[in-house]
Design a protein around this motif. Structure first.
Motif, PDB file in Angstrom:
ATOM      1  N   GLY B 217      -6.032  -3.922 -11.886  1.00  0.00           N
ATOM      2  CA  GLY B 217      -5.156  -5.081 -12.066  1.00  0.00           C
ATOM      3  C   GLY B 217      -4.231  -4.895 -13.247  1.00  0.00           C
ATOM      4  N   PRO B 218      -3.672  -5.990 -13.734  1.00  0.00           N
ATOM      5  CA  PRO B 218      -2.685  -5.900 -14.819  1.00  0.00           C
ATOM      6  C   PRO B 218      -3.275  -5.366 -16.126  1.00  0.00           C
ATOM      7  N   ILE B 244      -3.381   3.309  -5.520  1.00  0.00           N
ATOM      8  CA  ILE B 244      -3.753   1.933  -5.903  1.00  0.00           C
ATOM      9  C   ILE B 244      -3.588   1.721  -7.413  1.00  0.00           C
ATOM     10  N   VAL B 245      -4.020   2.706  -8.182  1.00  0.00           N
ATOM     11  CA  VAL B 245      -3.927   2.575  -9.649  1.00  0.00           C
ATOM     12  C   VAL B 245      -2.461   2.601 -10.085  1.00  0.00           C
ATOM     13  N   HIS B 246      -1.691   3.470  -9.481  1.00  0.00           N
ATOM     14  CA  HIS B 246      -0.254   3.520  -9.807  1.00  0.00           C
ATOM     15  C   HIS B 246       0.442   2.196  -9.463  1.00  0.00           C
ATOM     16  N   GLU B 247       0.084   1.664  -8.334  1.00  0.00           N
ATOM     17  CA  GLU B 247       0.703   0.409  -7.903  1.00  0.00           C
ATOM     18  C   GLU B 247       0.463  -0.700  -8.918  1.00  0.00           C
ATOM     19  N   ALA B 248      -0.709  -0.617  -9.575  1.00  0.00           N
ATOM     20  CA  ALA B 248      -1.030  -1.625 -10.596  1.00  0.00           C
ATOM     21  C   ALA B 248      -0.455  -1.270 -11.957  1.00  0.00           C
ATOM     22  N   GLY B 249       0.212  -0.106 -12.048  1.00  0.00           N
ATOM     23  CA  GLY B 249       0.842   0.261 -13.325  1.00  0.00           C
ATOM     24  C   GLY B 249       0.003   1.153 -14.215  1.00  0.00           C
ATOM     25  N   GLY B 250      -1.118   1.640 -13.719  1.00  0.00           N
ATOM     26  CA  GLY B 250      -1.979   2.497 -14.545  1.00  0.00           C
ATOM     27  C   GLY B 250      -1.663   3.969 -14.351  1.00  0.00           C
ATOM     28  N   LEU B 251      -2.137   4.790 -15.291  1.00  0.00           N
ATOM     29  CA  LEU B 251      -1.994   6.243 -15.196  1.00  0.00           C
ATOM     30  C   LEU B 251      -3.261   6.834 -14.583  1.00  0.00           C
ATOM     31  N   CYS B 252      -3.141   8.041 -14.024  1.00  0.00           N
ATOM     32  CA  CYS B 252      -4.296   8.691 -13.403  1.00  0.00           C
ATOM     33  C   CYS B 252      -4.523  10.066 -14.009  1.00  0.00           C
ATOM     34  N   PHE B 253      -5.723  10.251 -14.521  1.00  0.00           N
ATOM     35  CA  PHE B 253      -6.107  11.501 -15.181  1.00  0.00           C
ATOM     36  C   PHE B 253      -7.199  12.183 -14.376  1.00  0.00           C
ATOM     37  N   TYR B 254      -6.970  13.454 -14.080  1.00  0.00           N
ATOM     38  CA  TYR B 254      -7.905  14.253 -13.289  1.00  0.00           C
ATOM     39  C   TYR B 254      -8.655  15.179 -14.243  1.00  0.00           C
ATOM     40  N   ASP B 255      -9.921  14.880 -14.492  1.00  0.00           N
ATOM     41  CA  ASP B 255     -10.772  15.794 -15.249  1.00  0.00           C
ATOM     42  C   ASP B 255     -11.161  16.914 -14.286  1.00  0.00           C
ATOM     43  N   HIS B 256     -10.496  18.063 -14.466  1.00  0.00           N
ATOM     44  CA  HIS B 256     -10.718  19.162 -13.530  1.00  0.00           C
ATOM     45  C   HIS B 256     -11.873  20.055 -13.987  1.00  0.00           C
ATOM     46  N   ALA B 257     -12.916  19.417 -14.510  1.00  0.00           N
ATOM     47  CA  ALA B 257     -14.092  20.186 -14.950  1.00  0.00           C
ATOM     48  C   ALA B 257     -14.644  21.018 -13.802  1.00  0.00           C
TER      49      ALA B 257
END
Lengths: 462, 509
Positions: B217-218, B244-257
């Motif tokens: 959400g916001p 979905i996260v982008h649509e809400a304005g958030g960033l997405c981080f991929y922990d490529h462990a």
């Protein structure tokens, strides 16, 4: 793959076929069914050609790295967070050992030797700073300051820290990140305390600011500018009187000469580990330590992994295992103390070997030598027209040179043409008026080196 | 142990670790010996009370003693001298060529040298950033973070700066993660000042889209996740998560462990992620060192580049410089610009592999893990996490010996320790919390031979058999290690001692 790869056993022979047969798969692709087709990269990676031949790879690395000029080919006076100290040959041999280079967690029994070496790192740091609790190292001195300030904030429940107005901008920037922006609820406010003309913390300003809102006072001796604090106990007392933690940053190589922070009332000591037997490595040698009294209020706030000595089932035998693991982020995720993870543990083995070989007399001797060499360089530079050093300041290893008529970039360019890397340009930094550089002189600099610098500076300043 | 002889267990159980009766170095004081000496210099005049009064209680030993002592300790460290399939850490060969090159070429570089004298190392940084950009689809990589967790922290700091630049930081105070994501993501998000929301697993082995939607959400600042997880399960909804996260304005981080199994098949940017992280001391062959020095290579798409830590290596024509004049940058997460030796070692590893080597390594990792799954599934009392998920797992799988423990009382911890008697370093069990009882998580990777893997499983099976037939030998293990089981209650304040000083105070005087 045209040939079996030297680093992949199953790229040769029929191992892959045997394994495929065992799992009943036609080909490897059948094992990737979990990954939807539209997630997959649609073309091969476009990367530089493979260099599987070691001789070709070695040549490539040599060619690439030949484009550097080093502090061995040149005479360098750069310090300020990465210092040119002598690294005994045994330190390189110790950290080069494949056994602990390849170790990961293991068990206290199977990786016993590494755990003991870790304990010897913390024990010898403890001996230098005269404190009983020492954690395994963190990424850097700046990170050690950040974590210790956050420890102090949790211990006191307060959200403000006092720091010297003149601080290494590298460390300060790290600390600012650890304290979070002002928009955030858990932000820790950083307040600076004035530095007097003597290069030390202004007592009046400190007293005025050290009220019951502060979690900690942080100061360094020697300071960023190399100045030795004459009465560190007084600063620690002011912190404790305010109900705050007294966090002191120290150069471990100074502690054969300078009083141990544990002896003058510091409640947390932090500092760099690179001076203890680790090369500069373009800054990749840095590491940091955190130490405190062995009291629960401190011990239970460490973010680090911590290794303790232990008895074993065999009478008289020592082992070494983790203590207070659960409070780490491994144990409690976001409820843990800050975070922990890979750090600079291999360097702590070089540190341990270094401290063991140095002994008490080695630390005293190197301290005297550094002071003598740095002092003579400061005097000689101060005697030059157009350069000055405040000789009234007692300095260890680093000192500020003010230039009257030239900017530092020009001077350093001219020095570089003479095979010399001049001091760090600190023009425009806090507490600096006019052109100034921070010079670093250690046990690696001979009297001839200092003569060479002075001669070159004289030409450049003429 | 090197290419174990066939039927090793039937022919010999003769492995025994080195057992030097090595004192704690702090015991070697008061001898008057020296390990290193320096030229004499006069005692300086120090101000006030600055002079040290009591010399530090350090050892007094010769150089030879110091060397012998630490080599003895190295010999009492198993590491990868036997077989280590330590899951979640992707045990690889640490090529010695990288070690030699780093020592030869980088040890005498100072990070504040004029850029004109650092052209080789800056070109290295630029080349390797390009390499990782191709691997990930991102636009820029930086190497300042001193480990994978530090890269997660870097992301949390970048997230703050990104939302602050849009005036939304106060509003966006939550970071979403999953219970199967490595603890470093929630821990660094919390340290950076965010509230952490942790999604729980559902029947498919990952949280549902509905669960994600219920918390986005916001207030959402970012999503921080890994994929596949440590159970070897890949979340096929991940693109939708990112949307979905982008649509809400958030960033997405991929922990490529857990990148090893998907190298050359997945690119984080193509899945929509804004940023990702690779561990050079893990996936890219640099040594782990028992816990660093390490590098979390942090890469991001163009819109986050202004916020990256400084200084940034920039190419100007044919030369390189360090750009520290970047007003939106988060500054430093650590002094200077990273563990250059580890970057060089990882670059050397990556160049030696090339595109075809990365594909081969991924293939072998996943194949070897499925081979292990097959064989481990035949061992008495061993089960796999999420048994209903029958598709092949990725490069590792979480298994359980819960049944063995129920039958015999022997725990996975005891089995792990007993395996060290056969030259196999202790197993990775599971991160907290343990969602699977009595867990263990082997990861074969591409280094180890089929013979090594078979030996590992043979030993495992042998120890499980011992648990049923002779549990005492498992319970009292190790028997062939440098030392015996620890007995001190190390979490008790009056017992723990992290320094020799504390030990003497608590246990001797």
């Amino acid at each position: 793959m045209t040939k079996p790869h030297p680093w992949m056993a199953n790229s040769g022979g029929d191992a892959k076929q045997q394994m495929l047969a065992a799992v009943g798969a036609q080909d490897v692709e059948a094992l990737f069914v979990q990954v939807p087709a539209d997630h997959r990269m649609q073309r091969p990676l476009d990367l530089p050609p493979q260099l599987a031949s070691e001789v070709a790879l070695s040549r490539h690395l040599d060619d690439l790295m030949a484009k550097n000029e080093t502090c061995a080919d040149n005479l360098s006076f750069l310090g300020a967070g990465a210092w040119p100290h002598y690294v005994p040959a045994i330190c390189d041999e110790v950290v080069g050992r494949y056994e602990w280079q390849t170790s990961v967690f293991g068990a206290p029994t199977s990786d016993h030797g590494r755990n003991q070496a870790w304990f010897e790192f913390t024990s010898q740091i403890g001996a230098l700073v005269e404190m009983d609790f020492v954690g395994l190292p963190v990424y850097s001195w700046g990170c050690a300051i950040g974590h210790s300030v956050r420890m102090a904030s949790r211990i006191t429940g307060r959200k403000r820290v006092l720091i010297p107005a003149i601080m290494d901008p590298e460390r300060l920037s790290v600390l600012e990140n650890y304290c979070a922006p002002t928009e955030m609820e858990r932000h820790i406010e950083i307040v600076t305390v004035a530095i007097g003309a003597d290069g030390c913390i202004d007592r009046d300003d400190l007293r005025a600011k050290a009220d019951d809102s502060i979690a900690a006072i942080y100061f360094e001796t020697p300071s960023y500018h190399g100045v030795i604090e004459g009465n560190p106990a007084e600063l620690c007392q002011i912190a404790r009187d305010a109900g705050a933690e007294a966090i002191v940053g120290v150069d471990p190589l100074s502690l054969g000469l300078l009083e141990a922070p544990g002896a003058y009332g510091a409640t947390i000591a932090v500092g760099p580990t690179q001076p203890l037997g680790v090369h500069m490595y373009a800054g990749g040698g840095v590491g940091g330590f955190i130490a405190s009294p062995d009291e629960e209020k401190y011990a239970r706030e460490y973010n680090t992994l911590n290794v303790s000595i232990s008895q074993t089932r065999q009478q008289g035998e020592f082992g070494f295992g983790l203590t207070l693991f659960h409070q780490s982020s491994y144990g409690m995720r976001d409820e843990g103390k800050d975070w922990t993870g890979n750090s600079v543990y291999l360097w702590s083995l070089a540190n341990a070997a270094y401290m063991a070989a140095m002994g008490p007399e080695g630390f005293a001797e190197i301290g005297r030598l550094i002071m003598a060499r740095a002092g003579s360089a400061a005097q000689a530079i101060n005697a030059l027209d157009g350069a000055s050093v405040d000789l009234s300041r007692p300095i260890f290893k680093e000192f500020v040179v003010q230039f009257a008529d030239h900017d530092v970039a020009t001077i350093n360019d001219a020095l570089r043409q003479r095979g010399i890397f001049g001091g760090k340009d600190i023009t425009g930094e806090a507490g600096i008026t006019g052109a100034a550089a921070l010079f670093c002189v250690t046990e690696t600099h001979t009297p001839d080196d200092i003569d060479r610098l002075v001669t070159a500076l004289k030409e450049v300043l003429a | 142990m090197t290419a174990p002889i066939k039927d090793y267990l039937k022919r010999s159980t003769g492995f025994h670790a080195a057992r030097w009766a090595e004192p704690v170095v702090c015991e070697m004081t008061g001898t008057g010996r020296r390990g290193i000496v320096f030229d004499d210099a006069p005692a300086p005049t120090l101000p006030g009370t600055a002079m040290r009064k009591v010399a530090p209680a350090l050892p007094e030993i010769t150089e030879h003693d110091a060397l012998r002592h630490y080599l003895h300790l190295s010999q009492m460290t198993m590491g990868m001298m036997g077989v280590s399939l330590f899951g979640t850490c992707t045990m690889k060969y640490n090529p010695r060529i990288g070690e030699r090159a780093a020592l030869e070429h980088l040890r005498n570089l100072h990070p504040l040298q004029d850029a004109s004298t650092l052209q080789g190392v800056l070109e290295l940084y630029d080349n390797f950033s390009d390499f990782l950009c191709e691997v990930s689809g991102m636009d820029q990589f930086v190497f300042q973070a001193g480990g994978g967790a530090d890269a997660a922290y870097t992301h949390a700091c970048v997230t703050r700066a990104y939302h602050a630049s849009r005036g939304e930081l106060q509003q966006r105070d939550q970071i979403i993660t999953t219970i199967q994501t490595h603890p470093c993501s929630p821990a660094t998000a919390n340290t950076a000042g965010f509230e952490v929301i942790t999604l729980t697993l559902e029947e498919n082995g990952y949280p549902s889209l509905e669960q994600l939607k219920s918390v986005v959400g916001p207030r959402t600042a970012a999503l921080m996740v890994n994929n596949p997880d440590d159970m070897g399960i890949y979340n096929p909804d991940i693109k939708e998560w990112v949307r979905i996260v982008h649509e809400a304005g958030g960033l997405c981080f991929y922990d490529h462990a857990n990148f090893n199994g998907v190298m050359s098949r997945l690119r984080a940017r193509e899945l929509g992620f804004d940023a990702c992280m690779y561990m050079l001391h893990k996936t890219f062959g640099a040594p782990k060192g028992g816990g660093g020095p390490a590098v979390g290579a942090y890469g991001c798409a163009e819109h986050l580049v202004p916020f990256l830590p400084s200084p940034l290596v920039v190419k100007d024509g044919d030369s390189y410089r360090l750009d520290d004049d970047r007003p939106d940058s988060i500054g430093r997460v650590r002094e200077f610009w990273g563990n250059a030796p580890q970057v060089l070692k990882a670059y050397a590893w990556a160049r030696a592999m090339g595109a075809e080597g990365l594909r081969e390594a991924a293939d072998i990792s996943v194949l070897s893990n499925n081979y292990m799954d097959k064989r481990l599934g035949e061992v008495r009392g061993v089960t796999r996490s999420n048994p209903d998920i029958t598709v092949p797992r990725m490069e590792m799988t979480r298994h359980s010996v819960e049944k063995v423990t129920q039958d015999t009382g022997i725990t996975i911890f005891e089995i792990s320790i007993r395996m060290t008697d056969f030259g196999i370093d202790a197993l990775w069990l599971s991160h907290e919390p343990w969602l699977v009882a009595e867990p263990f998580t082997p990861e074969a990777g591409e280094l180890w031979s089929k013979e090594d893997i078979d030996y590992w499983i043979d030993v495992f099976e042998h120890v499980v058999t011992e648990a049923y037939e002779n549990p005492e030998i498992v319970r009292t293990a190790p028997h062939n290690a440098p030392i015996h089981q620890l007995t001190t209650a190390l979490d008790e304040p009056d017992q723990w001692a992290t320094t020799w000083r504390a030990y003497q105070r608590k246990h001797v005087s």
